[in-house]
Design an enzyme around this catalytic site. Sequence first.
Site, PDB file in Angstrom:
ATOM      1  N   ASP A  11       0.695  -1.186   0.140  1.00  0.00           N
ATOM      2  CA  ASP A  11       0.114  -0.148  -0.076  1.00  0.00           C
ATOM      3  C   ASP A  11       1.073   1.230   0.019  1.00  0.00           C
ATOM      4  OD1 ASP A  11      -2.294   1.606   0.422  1.00  0.00           O
ATOM      5  OD2 ASP A  11      -1.853   1.758   2.559  1.00  0.00           O
ATOM      6  N   ASP A  13      -0.240   5.143   1.046  1.00  0.00           N
ATOM      7  CA  ASP A  13      -0.453   5.984   2.089  1.00  0.00           C
ATOM      8  C   ASP A  13      -0.497   5.498   3.423  1.00  0.00           C
ATOM      9  OD1 ASP A  13      -1.000   8.267   0.468  1.00  0.00           O
ATOM     10  OD2 ASP A  13      -2.932   7.301  -0.048  1.00  0.00           O
TER      11      ASP A  13
END
Length: 311
Positions: A11, A13
């Site tokens: 991922d 963020d």
Amino acid sequence: MSPSKRLFVFDFDWTLIDADSDYFVFEHLSAELSKIQLDSIGKVQWTDLQQRLLGELFDRGVSREDIERTLASIPFAPERIEALKLMKEQGSDLYILSDANTVYIETVLKAYNIDHLFTGIITNPASFDSRGRLNVTRYHGLDKQPHQCPLPCEPNLCKGLELQKLIDSHPWEQVVYMGDASNDFCPSTRLSRERDDLVLARRGLSLETRIKERPELVKAEIVFWQDAQDVLEITRDIFFGRNRTGVAFLGSSLGSTAASSTTSLSTMVESSSSASSAVDSLSIDEVKTSSQVLSAVESSDSKMFAQAVKA
């Protein structure tokens, strides 16, 4: 194990970077639009909201250079960069699987001179037009049938489906997925204990919560981490067999919080809710007052600023 057989998927963020890139841009370039963004959580599909707010940002005179300069200032911990370089040096394939967008991710990676480390980026498409206006569209658009994932995925991107495509593309000997949020739960369920796969879940955020609510769905070994130093230590452990003392947490009961130096971790994690839903075309004024409520996932976890503050 041959290092060329490892796949790392991240991922973006609050996993690779210590910020939410969508929020960071508006926080630094328009306080008014930043407030609209926060007030609209759970009322408008997130990617659609970014597209509308980016149009408002352009209309207020914010340039491409302003956006790129802001993105380049997003914090990226040197320990994470060291970990990524180690993964690449050991011959691994690195992918980003994110609900951000291509421009944000590519700009940040180039600013830190690490874009060459990644084999691919799977995220919402974005580009600047000839005027310098940034446009963002859904990865899984409204022109397609809903992906219908029963787990907490956003309607524009089922990370589990995309991770499965990567897994099926090569006979990997190990797959490692690293994330923090509810939409990282679905890809976590696609991993295999037989292949010695790992889920690296950021401690204290919603991925950990979901794993603890539905532990039977996550078959891979789970390692919890809190900061960039943890990520570096875990990476060294993967390649060189160092202990995970203070990082991994072992226990057959879900309440266990005892630190462990063992490399055998039990699974732990969470309840699922369905993602939604098509969104009408709204003006900025309508965004401010919209009463449309999306799924529980989008309401509670879609780029939630409260989550960001906790990280």
